[in-house]
Scaffold this active site. Structure first.
Site, mmCIF file in Angstrom:
data_model
loop_
_atom_site.group_PDB
_atom_site.id
_atom_site.type_symbol
_atom_site.label_atom_id
_atom_site.label_comp_id
_atom_site.label_asym_id
_atom_site.label_seq_id
_atom_site.Cartn_x
_atom_site.Cartn_y
_atom_site.Cartn_z
ATOM 1 N N LYS A 199 -11.327 -2.562 11.255
ATOM 2 C CA LYS A 199 -10.250 -2.122 12.159
ATOM 3 C C LYS A 199 -10.332 -2.864 13.488
ATOM 4 C CE LYS A 199 -8.099 0.570 9.389
ATOM 5 N NZ LYS A 199 -6.868 0.038 8.773
ATOM 6 N N TYR A 230 -15.437 0.060 7.511
ATOM 7 C CA TYR A 230 -14.024 0.387 7.773
ATOM 8 C C TYR A 230 -13.709 0.148 9.253
ATOM 9 C CZ TYR A 230 -9.902 3.531 8.070
ATOM 10 O OH TYR A 230 -8.658 4.075 8.275
ATOM 11 N N GLY A 276 0.848 -1.201 0.000
ATOM 12 C CA GLY A 276 0.000 0.000 0.000
ATOM 13 C C GLY A 276 0.876 1.240 0.000
ATOM 14 N N GLY A 294 -0.407 4.975 -1.114
ATOM 15 C CA GLY A 294 -1.460 5.704 -0.400
ATOM 16 C C GLY A 294 -0.918 6.934 0.319
ATOM 17 N N GLN A 295 -1.812 7.587 1.084
ATOM 18 C CA GLN A 295 -1.435 8.838 1.756
ATOM 19 C C GLN A 295 -0.282 8.616 2.746
ATOM 20 O OE1 GLN A 295 -4.034 10.407 4.729
ATOM 21 N NE2 GLN A 295 -3.434 12.521 4.408
ATOM 22 N N ASP A 334 -1.344 -7.927 -5.484
ATOM 23 C CA ASP A 334 -2.604 -7.751 -4.781
ATOM 24 C C ASP A 334 -2.519 -8.508 -3.452
ATOM 25 O OD1 ASP A 334 -5.365 -7.915 -4.033
ATOM 26 O OD2 ASP A 334 -5.854 -7.419 -6.125
HETATM 27 C C1 AKB Z 1 -10.853 8.276 7.474
HETATM 28 O O1 AKB Z 1 -11.329 9.408 7.595
HETATM 29 O O2 AKB Z 1 -11.483 7.307 7.052
HETATM 30 C C2 AKB Z 1 -9.412 8.062 7.919
HETATM 31 C C3 AKB Z 1 -9.323 7.568 9.320
HETATM 32 C C4 AKB Z 1 -9.667 8.451 10.453
HETATM 33 O O3 AKB Z 1 -8.965 6.446 9.529
HETATM 34 N N1 AKB Z 1 -8.671 9.271 7.768
#
Ligand code: AKB
Length: 337
Positions: free
Chosen positions: A165, A161, A26, A29-30, A71
């Site tokens: 996590k 998301y 990755g 990415g940022q 991938d």
């Molecule tokens: C998001 O906004 O999804 C991310 C994070 C806080 O993990 N920057």
């Protein structure tokens, strides 16, 4: 003079003792773009392999060390890279962020969680010594205390998301305990940087405001003015990440993910700071679907465990961060014209 000799000696000793062969998954990415460059400066370009799924590599990554496409779903390809480059340290950053994750929850689950499990399995098989994986403030949810959120607290996120996590944190802890693997993690707040733009996050407004202020002197913010979220300037995040990875293992007491904090401010306070630095700048507010996500996250984070265990300390406050953003981003955007 003596201090200088001591510093050079210590830097050389640290490099000799801790000179890993790194794989950054990755890397485009940022976080990945800046982290990979910093790791290459620290350990040498050839020691740090950058990997991505399909996004083209920016020039500075392409020209400073090995770059590879694979991938995270492809365990065989991952194994080949790890073996060929004698990888002993992995930074697994491949992830879909909160807002994009809500558009395609299945893909978020695949990349964020199955991608992590694949990495842990291959790393275990190949005897990789140390792994970093990023968690986020998105692991928290509306039932979590929102002020000074403790290290150990309720984890009931409402986004896919966030779900990945929480599950990812538990997976890291499980593999650490069951297989004795050395896996390290932090819960990043929103990250602000001028080098690589974030994509698909809820905290993206805190970066977009600088781009729009420089380009158009105005910005329409997608969360309301009173929205307060924990944020961090990228140089702090990179320094903290590497410090955690270089910390002695016996000092670490959290095997899920460390709370990590720097600054908390409202969208209105950020806009006022930008206006102070760029007179004439105006900001209006049109909250969209991301407002609900922001409202489900903490306003501030208690990161005392990270400060105690491995000496974490942030350097950038709101003013210093904003000044640095404008100073560095202005010439970049002007050269693009
Ligand atoms: C998001 O906004 O999804 C991310 C994070 C806080 O993990 N920057």
């Amino acid at each position: 003079m003596l201090l200088r000799i001591y510093n050079v000696f210590m830097a050389t000793t640290i490099k000799v003792i801790f000179m890993p062969n790194v794989l950054v998954i990755g890397a485009v990415g940022q976080i990945g773009t800046e982290l990979t460059m910093e790791l290459r400066r620290r350990y040498g370009g050839q020691k740090v392999v950058a990997a991505t799924r399909k996004t083209p590599f920016p020039k500075e990554l392409e020209q400073s060390g090995p770059c590879i496409f694979f991938d995270v779903a492809d365990k065989e390809a991952m194994k080949k890279v790890i073996t060929e480059h004698k990888i002993d340290t992995i930074y697994q950053l491949a992830s879909l962020l909160s807002a994009t994750g809500e558009k395609d929850p299945d893909l978020a689950f695949q990349i964020n969680l199955i991608g992590l499990k694949n990495t842990l399995d291959v790393a275990r098989e190949c005897g990789v010594k140390r792994i970093f994986w990023p968690s986020s403030i998105a692991a928290f949810g509306p039932t979590t205390p929102r002020d000074n959120t403790p290290q150990r607290t309720v984890l009931e996120p409402t986004t896919m998301y966030g779900v990945t996590k929480v599950a990812g944190e538990l997976l890291c802890q499980y593999y650490s305990k069951k297989y004795g693997m050395d896996i390290r993690s932090v819960r990043y707040p929103g990250l602000i940087s001028y080098k690589a733009e974030p994509g698909g996050g809820t905290t993206d407004y805190s970066v977009a405001i600088f781009y729009e202020a420089i380009k158009h002197k105005k910005y329409t913010c997608f969360v309301g003015p009173e929205t307060v979220l924990p944020m961090m300037y990228m140089p702090d995040a990179i320094r903290g990440t590497i410090a955690l990875m270089e910390a002695p293992r016996e000092k670490l007491t959290v095997h899920t993910s460390y709370n990590l904090a720097a600054i908390s401010f409202s969208a209105k306070e950020l806009a006022a700071e930008v206006a102070r630095l760029m007179p004439g700048f105006t900001c209006d507010y049109k909250p969209d679907h991301r407002q609900a996500i922001a409202d489900s996250w903490p306003k501030s984070i208690d990161d005392s465990q990270a400060r105690q265990d491995w000496g974490w300390k942030h350097e950038y406050g709101l003013t210093r961060m904003s000044e640095d953003m404008i100073k560095n981003l202005t010439p970049i955007l002007q050269n693009k014209k």
